[in-house]
Design an enzyme around this catalytic site. Sequence first.
Site, PDB file in Angstrom:
ATOM      1  N   TYR A  36      14.063  28.160  -0.055  1.00  0.00           N
ATOM      2  CA  TYR A  36      13.089  28.035   0.947  1.00  0.00           C
ATOM      3  C   TYR A  36      14.783  27.692   2.116  1.00  0.00           C
ATOM      4  O   TYR A  36      14.420  27.632   3.018  1.00  0.00           O
ATOM      5  CB  TYR A  36      12.321  26.403   0.599  1.00  0.00           C
ATOM      6  CG  TYR A  36      11.941  25.923   2.554  1.00  0.00           C
ATOM      7  CD1 TYR A  36      10.547  26.433   2.205  1.00  0.00           C
ATOM      8  CD2 TYR A  36      12.167  25.403   2.177  1.00  0.00           C
ATOM      9  CE1 TYR A  36       9.945  25.858   3.101  1.00  0.00           C
ATOM     10  CE2 TYR A  36      12.081  24.125   3.203  1.00  0.00           C
ATOM     11  CZ  TYR A  36      10.365  24.531   3.513  1.00  0.00           C
ATOM     12  OH  TYR A  36       9.845  23.334   4.312  1.00  0.00           O
ATOM     13  N   GLU A 111     -15.920  11.419  -4.062  1.00  0.00           N
ATOM     14  CA  GLU A 111     -14.875  11.002  -3.899  1.00  0.00           C
ATOM     15  C   GLU A 111     -14.290   9.812  -4.428  1.00  0.00           C
ATOM     16  O   GLU A 111     -13.854   9.051  -4.354  1.00  0.00           O
ATOM     17  CB  GLU A 111     -14.883  11.124  -2.106  1.00  0.00           C
ATOM     18  CG  GLU A 111     -15.620  12.580  -2.083  1.00  0.00           C
ATOM     19  CD  GLU A 111     -15.194  12.633  -0.030  1.00  0.00           C
ATOM     20  OE1 GLU A 111     -14.069  11.943   0.515  1.00  0.00           O
ATOM     21  OE2 GLU A 111     -16.125  12.984   0.517  1.00  0.00           O
ATOM     22  N   ASP A 115      -5.947   5.111  -1.897  1.00  0.00           N
ATOM     23  CA  ASP A 115      -5.191   3.793  -1.120  1.00  0.00           C
ATOM     24  C   ASP A 115      -3.772   4.189  -0.318  1.00  0.00           C
ATOM     25  O   ASP A 115      -3.265   4.312  -0.709  1.00  0.00           O
ATOM     26  CB  ASP A 115      -4.147   3.553  -2.452  1.00  0.00           C
ATOM     27  CG  ASP A 115      -4.496   1.959  -2.116  1.00  0.00           C
ATOM     28  OD1 ASP A 115      -5.419   1.517  -0.869  1.00  0.00           O
ATOM     29  OD2 ASP A 115      -4.347   0.635  -2.631  1.00  0.00           O
ATOM     30  N   TYR A 220     -10.727  14.263   4.578  1.00  0.00           N
ATOM     31  CA  TYR A 220     -12.556  13.751   3.934  1.00  0.00           C
ATOM     32  C   TYR A 220     -13.964  13.671   4.139  1.00  0.00           C
ATOM     33  O   TYR A 220     -14.626  13.366   4.472  1.00  0.00           O
ATOM     34  CB  TYR A 220     -12.577  12.831   2.741  1.00  0.00           C
ATOM     35  CG  TYR A 220     -11.521  11.937   3.238  1.00  0.00           C
ATOM     36  CD1 TYR A 220     -12.280  11.053   4.529  1.00  0.00           C
ATOM     37  CD2 TYR A 220     -10.940  10.829   2.725  1.00  0.00           C
ATOM     38  CE1 TYR A 220     -11.487   9.928   4.371  1.00  0.00           C
ATOM     39  CE2 TYR A 220      -9.868   9.365   2.898  1.00  0.00           C
ATOM     40  CZ  TYR A 220     -10.711   9.329   4.520  1.00  0.00           C
ATOM     41  OH  TYR A 220      -9.777   8.329   5.299  1.00  0.00           O
ATOM     42  N   LYS A 284     -21.439   9.244  -1.195  1.00  0.00           N
ATOM     43  CA  LYS A 284     -21.842  10.213   0.265  1.00  0.00           C
ATOM     44  C   LYS A 284     -23.050  10.414   0.334  1.00  0.00           C
ATOM     45  O   LYS A 284     -22.616  11.645  -0.999  1.00  0.00           O
ATOM     46  CB  LYS A 284     -20.755  10.907   1.085  1.00  0.00           C
ATOM     47  CG  LYS A 284     -19.464   9.887   1.218  1.00  0.00           C
ATOM     48  CD  LYS A 284     -18.588  10.993   1.919  1.00  0.00           C
ATOM     49  CE  LYS A 284     -17.245  10.441   1.987  1.00  0.00           C
ATOM     50  NZ  LYS A 284     -15.820  10.845   2.423  1.00  0.00           N
ATOM     51  N   LYS A 308     -15.465  -0.136  -5.715  1.00  0.00           N
ATOM     52  CA  LYS A 308     -14.145  -0.732  -6.108  1.00  0.00           C
ATOM     53  C   LYS A 308     -14.061  -0.907  -7.844  1.00  0.00           C
ATOM     54  O   LYS A 308     -14.820  -1.502  -8.024  1.00  0.00           O
ATOM     55  CB  LYS A 308     -14.117  -1.730  -5.037  1.00  0.00           C
ATOM     56  CG  LYS A 308     -13.874  -1.858  -3.333  1.00  0.00           C
ATOM     57  CD  LYS A 308     -12.557  -1.365  -3.298  1.00  0.00           C
ATOM     58  CE  LYS A 308     -12.177  -1.437  -1.513  1.00  0.00           C
ATOM     59  NZ  LYS A 308     -11.425  -2.313  -1.725  1.00  0.00           N
ATOM     60  N   CYS A 402       3.759 -38.609   0.907  1.00  0.00           N
ATOM     61  CA  CYS A 402       2.656 -37.418   1.438  1.00  0.00           C
ATOM     62  C   CYS A 402       2.903 -36.293   3.199  1.00  0.00           C
ATOM     63  O   CYS A 402       3.713 -37.308   4.069  1.00  0.00           O
ATOM     64  CB  CYS A 402       1.271 -38.613   2.277  1.00  0.00           C
ATOM     65  SG  CYS A 402      -0.216 -37.929   2.922  1.00  0.00           S
ATOM     66  N   CYS A 405       1.067 -38.385   6.321  1.00  0.00           N
ATOM     67  CA  CYS A 405       1.191 -39.846   6.284  1.00  0.00           C
ATOM     68  C   CYS A 405       2.106 -40.392   5.970  1.00  0.00           C
ATOM     69  O   CYS A 405       3.111 -41.428   6.735  1.00  0.00           O
ATOM     70  CB  CYS A 405       0.219 -40.872   6.419  1.00  0.00           C
ATOM     71  SG  CYS A 405       0.320 -40.855   4.279  1.00  0.00           S
ATOM     72  N   CYS A 420      -2.000 -39.698  -2.653  1.00  0.00           N
ATOM     73  CA  CYS A 420      -1.587 -40.317  -0.852  1.00  0.00           C
ATOM     74  C   CYS A 420      -2.646 -41.568  -1.336  1.00  0.00           C
ATOM     75  O   CYS A 420      -3.963 -41.331  -1.492  1.00  0.00           O
ATOM     76  CB  CYS A 420      -2.187 -39.742   0.298  1.00  0.00           C
ATOM     77  SG  CYS A 420      -1.419 -40.419   1.407  1.00  0.00           S
ATOM     78  N   CYS A 425      -4.631 -42.827   5.644  1.00  0.00           N
ATOM     79  CA  CYS A 425      -4.085 -41.207   6.030  1.00  0.00           C
ATOM     80  C   CYS A 425      -4.621 -40.455   6.191  1.00  0.00           C
ATOM     81  O   CYS A 425      -6.171 -39.846   6.344  1.00  0.00           O
ATOM     82  CB  CYS A 425      -3.904 -40.551   4.700  1.00  0.00           C
ATOM     83  SG  CYS A 425      -3.025 -38.837   4.800  1.00  0.00           S
TER      84      CYS A 425
END
Length: 662
Positions: A36, A111, A115, A220, A284, A308, A402, A405, A420, A425
Amino acid sequence: MEQKIEKRIEELTKILNQANYDYYVLDDSKITDQEYDKYLRELEELEAKYPHFAKEDSPTKRVGGEVIASFQKVEHKIPMLSLGDVFNESEIISFDASVRKVVPNPTYYCELKIDGLSVSLRYEKGILTKAATRGNGVVGEDITHNVKTIKSVPLKLKEEIDIEVRGEIFMSKKTLEKINAEREKENLPLLQNPRNAAAGSIRQLDSKVAAKRNLDTFIYHLPNPEAYGFSYHHEGIDFMKKLGFKTNPNNRLVSSISEVLDYIAEKQELRPSLPYEIDGIVIKVDSIASQQKLGFTARTPKWAIAYKFPAEEVLTKLTDILFTVGRTGQITPNAVLEPVIVMGSTISRATLHNEDYVKEKDLMINDIVSIRKAGDVIPEVVSVKKERRDGSQIPFQMITHCPICGDVLSKKEGQVDYFCLNEKCPARKVEGFIHFVSRPAMNIDGFGARIMEDLYNFGFIRSIRDIYDLKKHREDLIRLEGYGEKSVDNLLESIEKSKENSLERLLFGLGIVHVGSKTAKILAEHFQTMENLMQAPLSTLVEIPDIGMTIGKSVVEYFAKEENRKLLEDLKALGLCFTYKGGPVLENSEFQGKTFVLTGTLSKMGREEAKEMIEARGGKTSSSVSSKTGCVIVGENPGSKYEKAKELGIPIWSEEEFLGKL
Ligand code: IVH
């Protein structure tokens, strides 16, 4: 002479393209790497000397080199849609049922859900002319220069036709590992998952980078199969395969939903041994006529869904730990995460509960952590990958003041949480207002946390009473960015409506320490009016079943404060209901003492209403299923709680059964 050279260039192009196809599409190489390389070098030399003879599908184009200045926009004449997600068997069965309402005997095409990132490829007279990302579905970005470097994408098709096809660009698990090993050596940040790796490679201006990333494709989708005379999706797939595209050998035509479930089980088992990542199965409807009958929602086809796979743990980087202040002043550390998709939604935050939790898990900023979505919604940090620490980690330090405040935080002996204690506050106040309008409290529709924060920041709300005075600022509100006339009017209407709520909602909304929604109900029912409750001495309060000293004291303390009495006086003047409207608790042995869990959407009532009904009949409600659960009530599209109930053999009621028992 020239003629001979042209012929040789043509010949070499053909040999090399065939070799590419054999190797990258069919996974069956017929010549050695050395052969190749030898042919490729010969072709490169000839093309350099005689560029005018170079073919448009020359494999030398695949090595990259084209650098673009910016990504051009590409319009998708047929929008590139995404798929609706489902997460369990019963949702798949619901999908089948909704298909069957329109198509009596559907045949499905199953199918693998690859990902990666989707791509549209356009060919004119068989030559690849444009490759584009999905973008927002209507307008994507031109990535032709990078896609040409992907060896499984034919530069020239077996037929000289005009066609657009769609599929997924992805990176194999092996390539990702290899790239990461190299990056580690060079001290570069690691690529987090194949999807991001593929997307990052494709979003490069210099195609040399993409060329090095060894990307791959599966095709696909044929957006307009009718134009080629096809009546079935699978015919389109077969046709695309014939044209030279790489299609997935796992695709399967099935004739029933139970075969779909078998396919899922089979492929789930196959998943770890696949050389690339899949995150689910795509189902599908095969017949194009049926697809057309079923049609689309705004963003997804009604003829296909993506199942999923169950919660996987996903790795991401913990980039920071931020502290939030709750209504009671409780300080919570939160993980700020590099955004990742877990079970279909992007996660960029996760609660870390308290200082002890962070220390127990030994989390450091810049750690790689494994996260998952616990149950239906809440993401959690599962563990830290200590072996991936690279010296950039920063130890976790609990704060002493905090963050809003600046007051010194306090922590009681033996407790884990810091507080707090400043009642003024701003963070505590806003959280208190958010609680007041929330569903289980005053249930003011359309009043989310963001709106409350805005209205606080703009100075419209500084006290609960200001919520009921908002109508005076109608014009100002409409002028705020993002608040149309209609949404302001809807909000004001919901606020007015909330004035009629039964006493327990207001009582719970006030945020009296230790008075949760159940206690509020007990108090409201017992005293019937706010005035009665306000006058009740501690001795009377503690006589009520379920009201102990802690709650009693807290209630007395609350009403003893002048500012609280003034607030209630104002709320009364503003027209809020101060009386209990619910009837006495109904005796019902179907509910008495049992714990109920709701899952899915109820069609006849909201979740809060259902809970109230259960509680009014002596039942309890909980958000998670365990062996102690008495019964699970299942609405439409139930979540994993339904699965768990089946597993544990817990009685299950449909919505209809539930209504019957009421
Ligand atoms: S079909 C209208 N098939 O999943 C048909 N999508 O959530 C649209 N994906 O945007 C897509 N494998 O990026 C289809 N075999 C497959 C897929 C697949 C992966 C991706 C694709 C799509 C997303 C939908």
